[in-house]
Scaffold this motif. Structure first.
Motif, PDB file in Angstrom:
ATOM      1  N   PHE C  45       0.813  -1.221   0.000  1.00  0.00           N
ATOM      2  CA  PHE C  45       0.000   0.000   0.000  1.00  0.00           C
ATOM      3  C   PHE C  45       0.847   1.273   0.000  1.00  0.00           C
ATOM      4  O   PHE C  45       0.331   2.372   0.095  1.00  0.00           O
ATOM      5  N   PRO C  59       1.307   2.488   5.894  1.00  0.00           N
ATOM      6  CA  PRO C  59       0.899   3.218   4.697  1.00  0.00           C
ATOM      7  C   PRO C  59      -0.013   4.389   5.063  1.00  0.00           C
ATOM      8  O   PRO C  59      -0.712   4.357   6.076  1.00  0.00           O
ATOM      9  N   LEU C  62      -5.179   3.057   2.453  1.00  0.00           N
ATOM     10  CA  LEU C  62      -5.358   1.692   1.971  1.00  0.00           C
ATOM     11  C   LEU C  62      -5.966   1.751   0.575  1.00  0.00           C
ATOM     12  O   LEU C  62      -7.167   1.750   0.399  1.00  0.00           O
ATOM     13  N   ASP C  63      -5.115   1.838  -0.412  1.00  0.00           N
ATOM     14  CA  ASP C  63      -5.594   1.967  -1.774  1.00  0.00           C
ATOM     15  C   ASP C  63      -5.467   0.619  -2.481  1.00  0.00           C
ATOM     16  O   ASP C  63      -4.361   0.169  -2.782  1.00  0.00           O
ATOM     17  N   PHE C  64      -6.622  -0.005  -2.726  1.00  0.00           N
ATOM     18  CA  PHE C  64      -6.578  -1.348  -3.296  1.00  0.00           C
ATOM     19  C   PHE C  64      -6.404  -1.356  -4.810  1.00  0.00           C
ATOM     20  O   PHE C  64      -6.374  -2.424  -5.417  1.00  0.00           O
ATOM     21  N   TRP C  67      -3.694  -3.441  -5.992  1.00  0.00           N
ATOM     22  CA  TRP C  67      -3.984  -4.882  -6.006  1.00  0.00           C
ATOM     23  C   TRP C  67      -4.703  -5.263  -7.301  1.00  0.00           C
ATOM     24  O   TRP C  67      -4.341  -6.240  -7.949  1.00  0.00           O
TER      25      TRP C  67
END
Lengths: 294, 425, 285
Positions: C45, C59, C62-64, C67
Motif C-alpha cells: 500500500f 501506509p 489503503l488503496d486497493f 492490487w
C-alpha cells in the motif's frame, strides 16, 4: 485373497504402473544411458564411455556443490529439526494453551517456495530490506551485511529461510509424537520433582527418538531436492557460494546444453541419495508404521 | 470439507471426467486458422511488447487466414534455458530473437537457422538496410541468417547530471580522471557506481570491454573462445581496474546480490551517481526515470593494446527457424518489423533500430539518437563475451569478474577460471 | 529442597509470571514467522519511494487499486486458473490410480506383484532432478511438452509412489474378515472397492489429497522447464515471470505476492487441522 477374474489385478495396477513407468522409471533408465554420451540435444550423439564421470570428479564447481549441499544439510538440521524439536518441547509444556502458536508456526509450509524466495529476497535486501533497515535504525550499521551477496553469509541466509519454512513443520511432527506419550510416564517424572525441561530432554525426547530419526532422513534427502529457494534467491551465486547439486545440474543441461554431462552428474547424485537412503532404511524399517494424530 | 466431498464415488467419477475434459482442452490447437507462426523473444519492456501486438494485429488483418503467436519470456530465462527449450520442442518458434555473431552461428550449426539472404534481397526488404547492418549475420562470409532489428551499445557509463554539476565534476576521459570523479562522489556521501550483478552479466559485460581495451581485440576474442589463457599477465592487469573499484569502495556493497533492474531503479532514484549498463536503459527511463537529468559517456581510455575508443555493442535480429514449415509467411511478418512503420514503433519505444531510417519522423530522445550514432561511427565494435563468444568460457570469466568486484584476488580468480576453461577445451 | 515459607508465595506468583514470560516468548517467535508476511502486505500500500525511505512506516492510505492493477497486469487470474486445472487433474489421477493399485497390491494375489511394486519404492527416494533431462526429451518425443499434460503426467507419477505405499498401508491394516464377508455376499472386486474400501479409506485419501494438492500447487522446477507458453503457466512460474517484468515496481510486486499468499493462508486457517495432518503424515511415510 484371489481375485474374481485373473486379469482384474493387472487392470487395477495398470494405470498407476503405466504412468509411473512413463514419467519416472523410463526417464531414470534413459538418463543412466545418457550419462555415457556427449550430446547437445540437437547434434549427433557420441558415445564417450566414462569420460563424463571422470570429468565430474575433476569439476571444482560440482565438488563445491556437494560441499554446499552438506553445509546446507548441517545448517538445516539445526535450524529445522533441532529448532522444531525445541519448539515442540515448548508448546507441549503442561497446562498451556498453544493451539494458536502451533497454527502460526506452520503457516510458511503452506506457501509456494517461489513466493517465499521472492519475499525473503526483499527481506534481505540491502536497500529496502527488513533486516538491514532494522539494524541501521538501531545503530548496528556494522552488522547490516549484504546477506545474499556475500559468499560468507549467503548459504547461511538461505538456510535461515529454509528454517523459517520447515521449523514449524518438524514441530508439528514432533508435537504429534509427543502427544502419544502416555501421560502416566510424564506424571511419574513430575512427581519426582524433575523440571519441565529435564522431563522433556531425558524422558520425552528419548521416547520420540524414532520420529527424530525420520525427521533427520527427511531433512537430508530433502536437501538434495532443494532448488526453488536457491534458484530464485541467488541462482548459485555469489561465486558458487550457494551452488548446490540441483542448481548446477540445471545450468549444465539447460544453459550449456550439455545433456550427457548433466545426465552423468544426475546419475552420481542418484547414487549418493540412494546410498544415504539405504543407510537410513534400517532405522526406518525398525520404526514401522507411524501413526500421526494431531 | 472440500477434499472429502471429492472422494465420494460419484464425485470420483466426475473428477475423472473433468480431468480428461480439461486435459484434452489443454491440448486443443489454439486456433482454427490455416497457418500459425510463432515468434519468440525475451521481454524488453511494456512498450516493445505492445508494439509487437500492434504488428500482430496488422499482420492478421492483412492475411486473414494466418495467426501470429508472440512468445515473450522473462529476459534472463530466454537467454539461458528458455530459447533452447523452445527450439528443441516440437512446437518450435518459426522466428526468434537472437544476437548476431557466435550465438547466431551456433543455431545455424544446430540446424535451427535458415539462410534468408534471398528474401532480404527481394522487393519487400529492398533498401531497408545498409550492407553494414548485416555484419556478423553471415556464416564464414556466406548467407544471411538474420533480419536485423536493433543495435545495442551494451555498456556505457550513465551519470546523474545533477550530482555531477552539484559537485562541479566533468565527464572523465581517462581512467585516472574517472577514479578522481568516483573519489569526489564517494566523499560527498553518495554511492559512485551502482551495479546489479546478481546474474553476472552487467559487470561481466563491462569487464569484457575493459579486457578488450587492455589485451587488444584479437587476443580478447581468442581468450573468450577459449584459445588463449584467461590468466595471462595482461588479463590480470585488465581486471586490476575492476579490483581498484572494489578496493576503493566505489561500487555498491550489494553488487553481487542486486538484480540488474533494481540497480536501474537505484540510479533513477538518485541513490547512486553512475551506472554502467547498455543503451536499453533509455527504454526503462521512459517509465521510471521521470525528472532525472542524466546522460552517458563511454568507458574512459585505459592503457593497453586495444582501441581506446572502442564501443562494446552487438546487433540483434530475428532468426528464422530452418525447420519452420512457413518460412515465407514468417518473412512476411518480419517485413513488418523492418518496415518504415515498424521502425517508427521501435524508435518511439526507446530502441535503436538497424534500418536505414531509424529516427525518421520520430521525436526520439537525443540520447537514443546519439547512442545509435556512437554505435554506427565507432572505430571498433567489441562483442560482450556472453553473447559474442563461447558460453561456458563466458560463464567462467563472469564468475571470476563477480569474485573480483566482490573484493576477491585477481590472480586467484582468473586462475580458477582458467582451470575450468582448460577442462572444456 | 523446598523451603516451606517461600513455597506458597511462589505458587501464587510464579505461574502468572511464568505464564507471561512463556506467552511473550512464544508471541515473539510467532512474530518471526508472521512479520515478513505482514511487512509484505503493508508494503503493497506504499509508494516506491516510501518503501525505500521509510520501510517501517504504516501506509498513509489503503488503496486497493494497486492490487487490482497487479491482478490484471500480471494475468494472475490466468495463472490461478492454470494452477487449479493442473492441480485438480493431477490430484484426481493420483487418488484414483493410487487407490486402484494399492487395493490390488494389498488385497489381491497375482504374479509379478512384487516386481510391479518395487519401482514405486525407488520413486520415493529418487529426486526428480536425477531424471528430468531424459523426462523432458521423452515428453517432447510424445508432443506433450508445453501442454498441460507436461505437468499433469509427471505430477501424477511423482505423487503415485507415496499414494500407493500410504494407501496400501491403510488397506493392510483393515481386517481380512471385512473383505471375506463381502466376497461371501457375492461382491466383486470393483463393488468391494467402491462400497467397502472407499468409505473406510477416507482419512488415508484425505492425507494423500492434501499432500498432493500442496505439492502440485507449489511445484516450480518442472513448471518452469516444461511450460513456455504464458497462457499455460502456473502460479509459481507466473509469479516469477511477474517479478522479472515488474522487478522494480515494488508496490505492485508486493501486491501480487499478497494476492497469492492471502487465500492460501485463509484456506489453511479454516482447514489447519486437516492440512497439518495431511502434510506431516504424508511426509513421514
Amino acid at each position: 485373497m484371489k481375485s474374481d477374474r485373473v486379469w482384474t489385478p493387472y487392470l487395477l495396477v495398470a494405470p498407476a504402473v503405466l504412468v509411473f513407468a512413463f514419467v519416472v522409471l523410463l526417464p531414470a533408465l534413459l538418463n543412466t544411458g545418457l550419462s555415457f554420451v556427449d550430446w547437445s540435444g540437437t547434434n549427433q550423439m557420441v558415445f564417450v564411455g566414462i569420460d563424463n564421470f571422470t570429468r565430474a570428479f575433476r569439476d571444482d564447481i560440482y565438488l563445491t556443490a556437494y560441499r554446499n549441499t552438506f553445509g546446507y544439510i548441517a545448517l538445516t538440521l539445526i535450524l529445522e529439526v533441532a529448532v522444531g524439536l525445541v519448539m515442540a518441547g515448548v508448546v507441549t509444556m503442561q497446562g498451556r494453551r498453544t493451539a494458536f502458536y502451533r497454527i502460526a508456526f506452520f503457516v510458511p509450509v503452506m506457501l509456494p517456495m517461489v513466493v517465499i524466495a521472492v519475499l525473503w529476497s526483499f527481506v534481505y535486501s540491502d536497500d529496502i530490506g527488513l533486516i538491514n533497515t532494522a539494524l541501521r535504525s538501531t545503530g548496528f550499521d556494522a552488522l547490516a551485511l549484504v546477506w545474499l551477496g556475500n559468499p560468507a553469509t549467503a548459504l547461511i541466509a538461505i538456510s535461515v529461510v529454509s528454517g523459517w519454512i520447515y521449523a514449524g513443520f518438524y514441530m508439528a511432527i514432533f508435537f504429534a509424537a509427543l502427544q502419544r506419550i502416555p501421560t502416566h510416564i510424564v506424571e511419574a517424572a513430575t512427581l519426582d520433582g524433575a523440571s519441565q525441561w529435564r522431563i522433556f530432554f531425558s524422558v520425552k525426547v528419548p521416547m520420540i527418538r524414532p520420529m527424530i530419526e525420520i525427521a533427520v532422513l527427511l531433512c537430508v534427502t530433502g536437501a538434495f531436492q532443494s532448488f526453488d529457494l536457491f534458484y530464485v534467491m541467488t541462482n548459485g551465486g555469489p561465486d558458487h557460494a550457494t551452488e548446490i547439486v540441483t542448481t548446477y545440474l540445471v545450468e549444465v543441461v539447460f544453459r550449456f546444453n550439455n545433456l550427457g554431462y548433466g545426465a552423468a552428474l544426475a546419475t552420481i547424485m542418484t547414487i549418493v541419495v540412494l546410498a544415504l537412503g539405504l543407510i537410513f532404511a534400517r532405522i526406518r524399517s525398525k520404526v514401522g508404521g507411524v501413526d500421526v494424530e494431531y | 470439507m472440500a477434499i472429502r466431498n471429492v472422494l465420494k464415488p460419484g464425485m470420483t467419477a466426475a473428477a475423472i471426467g473433468v480431468t480428461l475434459a480439461l486435459a484434452v482442452s489443454g491440448c486443443a490447437p489454439a486456433s482454427s486458422s490455416d497457418v500459425v507462426i510463432r515468434i519468440a523473444m525475451g521481454a524488453s519492456g511494456d512498450a516493445v511488447d505492445s508494439n509487437f501486438d500492434t504488428l500482430k494485429t496488422q499482420y492478421e488483418t492483412k492475411y486473414p487466414d494466418r495467426t501470429v503467436e508472440i512468445i515473450v519470456q522473462e529476459d534472463d530465462v530466454y537467454q539461458t534455458t528458455g530459447l533452447s527449450t523452445l527450439l528443441s520442442s516440437r512446437e518450435a518458434p518459426d522466428a526468434y530473437f537472437e544476437w548476431s555473431g557466435p550465438r547466431m552461428r551456433n543455431h545455424v550449426a544446430d540446424g535451427d537457422g535458415a539462410d534468408i539472404s534471398e528474401y532480404l534481397s527481394g522487393d519487400a526488404f529492398d533498401g531497408r538496410f545498409d550492407d553494414g547492418a548485416f555484419t556478423g549475420m553471415d556464416v564464414d562470409g556466406s548467407g544471411i541468417y538474420m533480419v536485423p532489428w536493433t543495435g545495442d551499445v551494451t555498456d556505457i557509463v550513465w551519470y546523474n547530471k545533477t550530482i555531477f554539476s552539484d559537485l562541479g565534476l566533468d565527464v572523465p576521459t581517462t581512467w585516472d580522471e574517472f577514479m578522481d570523479v568516483c573519489a569526489a562522489i564517494k566523499a560527498s556521501g553518495v554511492t559512485p557506481i551502482v551495479e546489479g550483478n546478481k546474474d553476472q552479466w552487467t559487470v561481466g559485460n563491462w569487464a569484457s570491454h575493459i579486457a578488450s581495451r587492455v589485451v587488444g581485440e584479437d587476443v580478447y576474442a581468442e581468450t573468450m573462445n577459449g584459445e588463449a589463457p584467461m590468466n595471462s599477465p595482461e588479463m590480470v592487469d585488465a581486471m586490476g581496474y575492476l579490483a581498484e573499484i572494489a578496493r576503493e569502495g566505489y561500487i555498491n556493497d550489494s553488487v553481487n546480490a542486486l538484480p540488474d533492474d533494481e540497480a536501474n531503479t537505484q540510479f533513477f532514484l538518485g541513490r547512486a551517481a553512475m551506472i554502467v549498463i547498455g543503451s536499453w536503459l533509455m527504454a526503462d527511463a521512459q517509465t521510471d526515470g521521470e525528472g532525472l537529468e542524466f546522460d552517458y559517456f563511454n568507458t574512459p581510455a585505459l592503457d593497453g593494446a586495444g582501441d581506446q575508443e572502442s564501443v562494446l555493442g552487438i546487433s540483434t535480429g530475428f532468426m528464422v527457424n530452418a525447420k519452420s514449415a512457413h518460412i515465407a509467411e514468417t518473412m512476411d511478418f518480419l517485413e513488418l518489423v523492418a518496415s518504415a512503420e515498424g521502425t517508427k514503433l521501435w524508435a518511439q519505444a526507446g530502441l535503436a533500430p538497424m534500418t536505414i531510417d531509424p529516427f525518421d519522423g520520430v521525436d526520439a530522445d537525443e540520447r537514443t539518437v546519439s547512442l545509435a550514432t556512437l554505435m554506427s561511427t565507432a572505430p571498433t565494435v567489441v562483442a560482450p563475451s556472453d553473447s559474442g563468444y563461447d558460453i561456458e568460457v563466458a560463464a567462467a570469466f563472469y564468475d571470476a569478474v563477480a569474485n573480483i568486484i566482490g573484493g576477491g584476488n585477481v590472480q586467484d580468480a582468473l586462475d580458477t577460471a582458467e582451470k575450468r576453461i582448460a577442462e572444456i577445451r | 529442597m523446598l523451603n516451606t515459607d517461600t513455597r506458597p508465595r511462589r505458587a501464587r506468583l510464579s505461574p502468572r509470571i511464568s505464564a507471561i514470560v512463556y506467552h511473550s516468548v512464544l508471541t515473539a517467535v510467532s512474530l518471526f514467522f508472521v512479520l515478513p508476511l505482514v511487512w509484505m502486505i503493508v508494503s503493497s500500500f506504499k509508494s516506491k519511494r516510501e518503501i525505500f525511505d521509510s520501510p517501517f512506516a504504516l501506509p498513509t492510505s489503503l488503496d486497493f487499486t494497486v492490487w487490482t492493477n497487479a491482478w490484471e497486469r500480471g494475468d494472475l487470474g490466468v495463472y490461478a486458473v492454470n494452477s487449479v486445472i493442473t492441480t485438480v487433474a493431477s490430484v484426481s489421477g493420483i487418488l484414483v490410480f493410487g487407490l486402484l493399485a494399492a487395493y490390488a497390491f494389498s488385497r489381491l494375489k497375482f504374479r509379478f506383484s512384487k516386481w510391479l511394486l518395487l519401482p514405486f519404492l525407488l520413486g520415493l527416494l529418487l529426486p526428480v532432478q536425477s531424471y528430468l533431462t531424459a523426462q523432458s526429451r521423452l515428453l517432447d518425443a510424445f508432443y506433450i511438452l508445453d501442454t498441460r499434460w507436461a505437468l499433469i503426467l509427471p505430477y501424477i507419477g511423482l505423487g503415485l509412489s507415496l499414494a500407493v505405499f500410504l494407501l496400501k498401508g491403510y488397506l493392510d491394516s483393515l481386517p481380512r474378515e471385512l473383505f471375506e464377508a463381502a466376497r461371501i455376499d457375492g461382491a466383486g472386486d470393483f463393488r468391494t472397492l467402491a462400497q467397502i474400501v472407499l468409505p473406510l479409506m477416507r482419512p488415508g485419501l484425505a492425507t494423500v489429497a492434501t499432500f498432493s494438492v500442496l505439492s502440485a500447487w507449489n511445484e516450480f522446477l518442472l513448471a518452469t522447464l516444461y511450460i513456455q507458453s504464458d497462457d499455460l503457466r502456473t502460479i509459481p512460474v507466473g509469479l516469477l515471470a511477474f517479478t522479472g517484468k515488474y522487478s522494480t515496481d515494488y508496490p505492485t510486486l508486493f501486491a501480487a505476492l499478497s494476492i497469492i499468499t492471502i487465500p492460501m493462508v485463509g484456506i489453511y486457517v479454516v482447514f489447519h487441522r486437516q492440512v497439518i495432518n495431511g502434510i506431516t503424515e504424508g511426509s513421514v511415510h
